[in-house]
Design an enzyme around this catalytic site. Sequence first.
Site, mmCIF file in Angstrom:
data_model
loop_
_atom_site.group_PDB
_atom_site.id
_atom_site.type_symbol
_atom_site.label_atom_id
_atom_site.label_comp_id
_atom_site.label_asym_id
_atom_site.label_seq_id
_atom_site.Cartn_x
_atom_site.Cartn_y
_atom_site.Cartn_z
ATOM 1 N N GLY A 243 0.778 -1.230 0.000
ATOM 2 C CA GLY A 243 0.000 0.000 0.000
ATOM 3 C C GLY A 243 0.808 1.277 0.000
ATOM 4 O O GLY A 243 0.238 2.363 0.024
ATOM 5 N N GLU A 284 5.430 -5.424 2.020
ATOM 6 C CA GLU A 284 4.912 -6.134 0.846
ATOM 7 C C GLU A 284 4.433 -5.166 -0.243
ATOM 8 O O GLU A 284 3.249 -5.147 -0.588
ATOM 9 C CB GLU A 284 3.746 -7.003 1.324
ATOM 10 C CG GLU A 284 3.285 -8.064 0.395
ATOM 11 C CD GLU A 284 2.208 -8.866 1.112
ATOM 12 O OE1 GLU A 284 2.506 -9.999 1.488
ATOM 13 O OE2 GLU A 284 1.089 -8.340 1.311
ATOM 14 N N PRO A 285 5.334 -4.359 -0.745
ATOM 15 C CA PRO A 285 4.901 -3.351 -1.717
ATOM 16 C C PRO A 285 4.656 -3.939 -3.098
ATOM 17 O O PRO A 285 5.321 -4.898 -3.501
ATOM 18 C CB PRO A 285 6.107 -2.406 -1.769
ATOM 19 C CG PRO A 285 7.278 -3.304 -1.496
ATOM 20 C CD PRO A 285 6.784 -4.350 -0.530
ATOM 21 N N CYS A 360 -15.215 0.393 -28.253
ATOM 22 C CA CYS A 360 -16.602 0.800 -28.482
ATOM 23 C C CYS A 360 -17.307 0.970 -27.150
ATOM 24 O O CYS A 360 -18.244 0.240 -26.822
ATOM 25 C CB CYS A 360 -17.310 -0.240 -29.335
ATOM 26 S SG CYS A 360 -16.523 -0.423 -30.920
ATOM 27 N N GLU A 361 -16.818 1.885 -26.349
ATOM 28 C CA GLU A 361 -17.414 2.201 -25.037
ATOM 29 C C GLU A 361 -17.104 3.640 -24.716
ATOM 30 O O GLU A 361 -15.946 4.065 -24.815
ATOM 31 C CB GLU A 361 -16.788 1.340 -23.922
ATOM 32 C CG GLU A 361 -17.317 -0.051 -23.885
ATOM 33 C CD GLU A 361 -17.627 -0.545 -22.473
ATOM 34 O OE1 GLU A 361 -17.899 0.273 -21.570
ATOM 35 O OE2 GLU A 361 -17.603 -1.761 -22.320
HETATM 36 N N1 LLP Z 1 -0.444 -6.971 -0.272
HETATM 37 C C1 LLP Z 1 -1.727 -7.345 -0.432
HETATM 38 C C2 LLP Z 1 -2.294 -8.374 0.414
HETATM 39 C C3 LLP Z 1 -2.498 -6.733 -1.428
HETATM 40 O O1 LLP Z 1 -3.772 -7.085 -1.578
HETATM 41 C C4 LLP Z 1 -1.928 -5.744 -2.254
HETATM 42 C C5 LLP Z 1 -2.696 -5.112 -3.316
HETATM 43 C C6 LLP Z 1 -0.573 -5.398 -2.044
HETATM 44 C C7 LLP Z 1 0.137 -6.026 -1.033
HETATM 45 C C8 LLP Z 1 0.144 -4.373 -2.870
HETATM 46 O O2 LLP Z 1 -0.456 -3.116 -2.780
HETATM 47 P P1 LLP Z 1 0.334 -1.859 -3.396
HETATM 48 O O3 LLP Z 1 1.609 -1.715 -2.618
HETATM 49 O O4 LLP Z 1 0.596 -2.151 -4.818
HETATM 50 O O5 LLP Z 1 -0.588 -0.712 -3.226
HETATM 51 N N2 LLP Z 1 -5.550 -2.387 -9.032
HETATM 52 C C9 LLP Z 1 -5.416 -1.370 -7.999
HETATM 53 C C10 LLP Z 1 -4.653 -1.870 -6.815
HETATM 54 C C11 LLP Z 1 -5.218 -3.123 -6.189
HETATM 55 C C12 LLP Z 1 -4.320 -3.632 -5.122
HETATM 56 C C13 LLP Z 1 -4.710 -4.975 -4.653
HETATM 57 N N3 LLP Z 1 -3.892 -5.458 -3.596
HETATM 58 C C14 LLP Z 1 -4.747 -0.127 -8.600
HETATM 59 O O6 LLP Z 1 -4.505 -0.115 -9.808
HETATM 60 O O7 LLP Z 1 -4.490 0.846 -7.898
#
Ligand code: LLP
Length: 438
Positions: A243, A284-285, A360-361
């Site tokens: 996150g 866990e990035p 087409c949207e």
């Molecule tokens: N750990 C877990 C358990 C997760 O579910 C996620 C993301 C991450 C780590 C990594 O999160 P990050 O560091 O990338 O923010 N499609 C969306 C993001 C969905 C994220 C889902 N889980 C977007 O494009 O912003």
Amino acid sequence: MATSNGAVQPATPTVRRSIGGVSVADMAARHGTPLYAYDAATIRRRCHDLAAWDTVRFAQKACSNLAVLDLVRRAGVLVDAVSAGEIHRALAAGYAPRHAPPGGDGLAPAHPIVYTADIFDRDSLDAVVRHGIHCNCGSADMLEQLAARSPGAEVTLRVNPGFGHGHSQKTNTGGEGSKHGIWHEEVPDALRRAEWAGLAVTGLHMHIGSGTDLAHLAEVAGALERVAGEVGRSLTTISAGGGLPVPYRPGEVHADLGGYHRLWDATRRRLEDRFGHRIRLELEPGRYLTAEAGFLVTEIRAVKRQGSRTYLLVDAGFNTLARPVMYGAYHPMSLCPADPTLPEGQVARGAEVAVGGPLCESGDIFTQTDGGFVATRVLPEAAVGDLLVIEVAGAYGFVMASNYNSKPLPAEVLVDGGAARLVRTRQTADDLVRGETV
Ligand code: LLP
């Protein structure tokens, strides 16, 4: 505006000629458009930024091309997998399925691959059992299902602390509105079920959402510490989840990573004092490692006026990059004009345009706000044949692409050491119908 690490977000119309020292026009001519290009040096730098953490575990769902996985593996980063397919990718990229012997630092050995999910589908359960992959369980049902196939396994519990936050409601993974994780009040029950099933709970994990701010992420440390007390001395690893935000819009800056690590390190140390043994601290990035490294190179195929608005229509759509249509996400854009005499950099004057794709949207718009309203962007004056570069697209870009409208998935290139290497070929028309019969 300069970000804390010197990267510049274009706030004014910008011409971009190169990515990682390689000509955008050359890459487009060689591999066609739309094309995803990743700058290896940026990914390495982002891995290095997080070196203070015992373990950095890449949430590969953000960008799972084998070449990217191989690159982060060589940078010392371990990997998360959310499906049998992602386990297969991790193994194909050279990750070992199980951990190496302890390193003598008193920390429990890190699992190279962790499977994190709220369920086991049958394929993923088969894969974790076959390879002995460590599991981070987001539902208590997973515990018995794993124990039946892998008696005595060690597990991590993913706990939903009862609150969450994200850049969009769709990326908030905590609180009652989220299906994710074991509800914090259900932890005692999950611990009983784990014990009954003969599993050892060695890890605790919380992830409250994506693209939030550090103030919200910081609240997780306190919540995790409270739950750790319930788990007790079997705990050897804690994970702060992912996150971490990245700057997408002009003026946004990188978060204070040092302060964030210090907060979690203090939490870890208190737990070490309490349990009398060392605790491994994981992060866990996903997007932090790859978002800024990725560029979607498209070609402008039409310039239209619709009443008072000008639309640039490019050859990529939400089939290629879904973030704008899904979340109203903002991506910086720059132009690589066909006219080679226009120099790289910011230009004094631009035109206000909306940018859309070929589908087409009516939602196939890259400049939209949450709720689907068409917005505009100031870009250098553009013409058919110019290339439009959509930036900060290296996370949740290619991986969320689809074959909608029977469009092939684009090629991907990795730019490293001043050269671009094709790391995935564009799909062909035959790929589109593979497996189908009449
Ligand atoms: N750990 C877990 C358990 C997760 O579910 C996620 C993301 C991450 C780590 C990594 O999160 P990050 O560091 O990338 O923010 N499609 C969306 C993001 C969905 C994220 C889902 N889980 C977007 O494009 O912003």
